[in-house]
Design an enzyme around this catalytic site. Structure first.
Site, PDB file in Angstrom:
ATOM      1  N   LEU A 171       0.789  -1.230   0.000  1.00 56.59           N
ATOM      2  CA  LEU A 171       0.000   0.000   0.000  1.00 56.59           C
ATOM      3  C   LEU A 171       0.823   1.282   0.000  1.00 56.59           C
ATOM      4  CD1 LEU A 171      -2.825  -1.065   2.482  1.00 56.59           C
ATOM      5  CD2 LEU A 171      -2.725  -1.304  -0.010  1.00 56.59           C
ATOM      6  N   HIS A 190      -4.148  -4.918  -9.099  1.00 57.29           N
ATOM      7  CA  HIS A 190      -5.153  -4.008  -8.532  1.00 57.29           C
ATOM      8  C   HIS A 190      -6.526  -4.648  -8.695  1.00 57.29           C
ATOM      9  CE1 HIS A 190      -6.754  -0.122  -7.282  1.00 57.29           C
ATOM     10  NE2 HIS A 190      -7.677  -0.254  -8.225  1.00 57.29           N
TER      11      HIS A 190
END
Length: 296
Positions: A171, A190
């Site tokens: 992240l 993603h």
């Protein structure tokens, strides 16, 4: 089999142990029809591939295939390339990391995970790596002076002679120094069909909630190359997952994650077998293992 006349013209299949490639010439057909073509194949007795089902969904012109039987075909592609060294970056439980690790152990991926990088040294992915004897690096540096700097991270990754870096739920923004040190060698996965629902702030359950709230009818994972911006690198592969009328974010997330695991393994396998080529306009393509002149 019920179908309109001349639903498709000539077609050919290239048979292989995992995911065959197809060259089909589509003609006009009703968008509401779905055709199931079942082909019974005859092979020598030492090859136990007995049936292939090719499902053509007219509305989106997608081809899905399934091979029933054990993989007994020789992998000629891998014999020509060196086994690759991989680094994986995680921030959480690491389900994609675990899936990739299993694929390296069972031979699906022609490579090995040499090091794990995380910004959360107590996360599930880090614990799994330690259990498997994989070194864990903490990045980025924090206030208590633990963790590596960007320069030190580059040196550490290089010390493991890493060929490719795989982001699997990491992240943090990847430092420019690392991107420049490993050009066209860093992939991210993603949980949406980029460029939709991507960028800073779009991660994990936030993505699926946004997809449902938008009324989008389809979602799915995207694998892309990493550049200096969140989720803006060149797209390498995608897989469509329908968004059902009464989906919750959790239900959609579970279906997307299931496809993530499959897609990431397939793409990394192609990467390690050197089956990624770049078009003149900078678009990456995956060559089909059974026929390098065809693309997935």
């Amino acid at each position: 089999m019920e179908a309109h006349s001349s639903i498709f013209g000539n077609y050919s299949t290239i048979h292989g142990p995992k995911t065959p490639c197809y060259a089909l010439k589509f003609a006009s057909f009703s968008s509401s029809k779905q055709v199931l073509l079942r082909t019974h194949l005859s092979f020598p007795s030492n090859i136990a591939i007995t049936e292939k089902r090719l499902r053509i969904r007219a509305s989106v012109e997608e081809v899905h295939s399934e091979i029933v039987g054990p993989n007994v075909l020789e992998d000629s592609v891998r014999a020509k390339v060196r086994r690759k060294n991989l680094a994986v970056f995680v921030s959480g439980g690491g389900s994609n990391f675990k899936s990739l690790h299993e694929a390296t152990v069972n031979g699906f991926i022609h490579g090995d995970i040499f090091v794990l990088v995380t910004n959360k040294p107590d996360c599930g992915g880090a614990h799994f790596a330690r259990d498997k004897g994989i070194p864990v690096i903490f990045f980025p540096k924090v206030k208590d002076d633990s963790g590596l700097s960007s320069k030190d991270l580059v040196n550490a990754i290089r010390s493991y002679k890493v060929d490719f870096i795989l982001l699997a739920g990491y992240l943090k923004l990847i430092p420019t120094e690392l991107i420049r040190a490993f050009p066209r060698s860093i992939l991210n996965i993603h949980p949406s069909l980029l460029p939709a629902f991507g960028g800073k702030g779009y991660y994990s359950m936030k993505v699926h909630k946004a997809v449902i709230a938008s009324g989008a009818r389809y979602s799915g994972p995207t694998i892309h190359y990493v550049d200096e911006e969140y989720d803006r690198g060149r797209i390498l592969a995608q897989r469509i997952v329908p968004v059902l009328p009464n989906d919750t974010a959790e239900e959609l997330a579970a279906r997307v994650l299931h496809e993530e695991h499959k897609l990431y393994k397939e793409v990394v396998a192609a990467l390690c077998e050197e089956r990624i080529i770049w078009r003149e306009d900078g678009v990456p393509l995956i060559q089909c293992k059974e026929n390098l002149s065809l693309y997935k």
